[in-house]
Scaffold this active site. Structure first.
Site, mmCIF file in Angstrom:
data_model
loop_
_atom_site.group_PDB
_atom_site.id
_atom_site.type_symbol
_atom_site.label_atom_id
_atom_site.label_comp_id
_atom_site.label_asym_id
_atom_site.label_seq_id
_atom_site.Cartn_x
_atom_site.Cartn_y
_atom_site.Cartn_z
ATOM 1 N N ASP A 72 -0.317 -25.810 24.766
ATOM 2 C CA ASP A 72 -0.821 -26.852 25.665
ATOM 3 C C ASP A 72 -0.946 -26.355 27.096
ATOM 4 O OD1 ASP A 72 1.938 -26.589 25.957
ATOM 5 O OD2 ASP A 72 2.368 -28.503 25.013
ATOM 6 N N ASP A 141 12.224 -37.134 22.385
ATOM 7 C CA ASP A 141 11.605 -38.202 21.582
ATOM 8 C C ASP A 141 10.934 -37.658 20.319
ATOM 9 O OD1 ASP A 141 9.487 -36.832 22.663
ATOM 10 O OD2 ASP A 141 8.653 -38.538 23.771
ATOM 11 N N HIS A 143 8.693 -35.207 20.195
ATOM 12 C CA HIS A 143 7.325 -34.694 20.328
ATOM 13 C C HIS A 143 7.274 -33.200 20.040
ATOM 14 C CE1 HIS A 143 8.118 -34.160 24.907
ATOM 15 N NE2 HIS A 143 8.025 -32.940 24.402
ATOM 16 N N GLU A 148 3.118 -36.956 21.525
ATOM 17 C CA GLU A 148 4.221 -37.876 21.743
ATOM 18 C C GLU A 148 4.259 -38.905 20.621
ATOM 19 O OE1 GLU A 148 5.757 -37.365 25.211
ATOM 20 O OE2 GLU A 148 4.040 -37.971 26.434
HETATM 21 P P1 PGA Z 1 12.259 -27.966 26.659
HETATM 22 O O1 PGA Z 1 10.941 -28.780 26.253
HETATM 23 O O2 PGA Z 1 12.213 -26.710 25.864
HETATM 24 O O3 PGA Z 1 12.086 -27.702 28.130
HETATM 25 O O4 PGA Z 1 13.412 -28.822 26.317
HETATM 26 C C1 PGA Z 1 10.602 -28.906 24.916
HETATM 27 C C2 PGA Z 1 9.411 -29.820 24.752
HETATM 28 O O5 PGA Z 1 9.287 -30.788 25.506
HETATM 29 O O6 PGA Z 1 8.611 -29.579 23.840
#
Ligand code: PGA
Length: 267
Positions: A72, A141, A143, A148
């Site tokens: 992304d 959450d 995602h 999401e």
């Molecule tokens: P993080 O993010 O590795 O910074 O916890 C993971 C994500 O949001 O996919």
């Protein structure tokens, strides 16, 4: 699904990096037959990237015939912006290894034609023969990439508007100023990720425990996008004890026991 439970985040990073090296080396990639990797940003994969760089420097792995597709990118951040994912990947991984610039694929958040950008990205993945191993982190959450809760479980690369919780969580990278966090992104879809031959998700820390519980023990639902891994033929979750702390004792015992007797990596 394989669930690898390690004592801490460092050992998760080590396992994930060793697995990537094992898969690439076993594939014997060549110019006309590259190994295709899907890659994440975020704080979780940093240890794995550091480890892969060390393995590259030690001559244990080469990225010469590896092609990458990142998950992304924020809309509106130029590649040189320190919080853009282009910048993150260059600084934390690409500039330290022997990957060819033309083999790196990242969504262009500065495009004016989002639809074309996303269609071209999907086509580029197809042209490479699909992703061999898609690596990701997860949000609290559930995602995966920027898909999401409520995202279609068969979604493709597209523009997404971020929810408040994600903007708030990501504001830590923007001096905790919510106004500076981009509100929209381009992201591969859930379907883009699960089309990969294999998907490996890394999760560390107790704030990921509920997402891991839902993903491993819960029902398959678009409200926890991670749960789609239950439908995948080759999915791996690598998590530390903290991220596994909401799993039932029986679940932990089962996956640990299976891993002790696995015939796959680590041999
Ligand atoms: P993080 O993010 O590795 O910074 O916890 C993971 C994500 O949001 O996919």
């Amino acid at each position: 699904m394989r669930v690898i439970i390690k004592p801490d985040s460092e050992q998760c990073s080590q396992w994930a990096a060793d697995y990537v090296a094992y898969k690439i080396n076993r594939f014997h990639p060549a110019p006309n037959r590259p190994f295709v990797l899907g890659l994440p940003t975020g704080s979780t994969p940093l240890g794995m990237y550091r480890n892969l760089i060390e393995q590259y420097k030690a001559g244990k792995i080469s990225f010469e015939n590896v092609v990458t597709f990142n998950m992304d990118e924020y809309i509106g951040l130029p590649p040189e912006h320190p919080q853009s994912y282009h910048y993150f990947m260059k600084e934390n991984f690409f500039k330290h290894i022997n990957i060819k610039p033309q083999n790196i694929h990242m969504l262009n958040g500065m495009t004016r034609d989002y639809e074309k950008e996303c269609t071209d990205y999907e086509n580029a993945i197809k042209k490479c023969g699909g992703v061999n191993l898609f690596i990701g982190g997860i949000g609290t959450d559930g995602h995966i990439a920027f898909n999401e809760p409520g995202s279609s479980l068969s979604s493709r690369t597209r523009i997404k508007t971020l929810r408040y919780d994600t903007i708030k969580s990501n504001s830590r990278f923007f001096d905790n100023d919510l106004n500076r966090v981009p509100k929209t992104t381009l992201t591969v879809g859930v379907g883009t990720i699960t089309d990969a031959e294999e998907v490996m998700i890394i999760a560390t820390g107790s704030n990921k425990a509920e997402a891991i519980r839902q993903g491993v023990e819960g029902a398959v639902t678009h409200m926890w996008p991670i749960s789609i891994l239950q439908m995948h033929q080759h999915s791996i979750i690598v998590c530390d004890e903290e991220a596994a702390s909401s799993l039932r004792a029986e679940t932990v015992k089962y996956f640990k026991e299976i891993e002790n007797r696995t015939l796959d990596f680590p041999l």
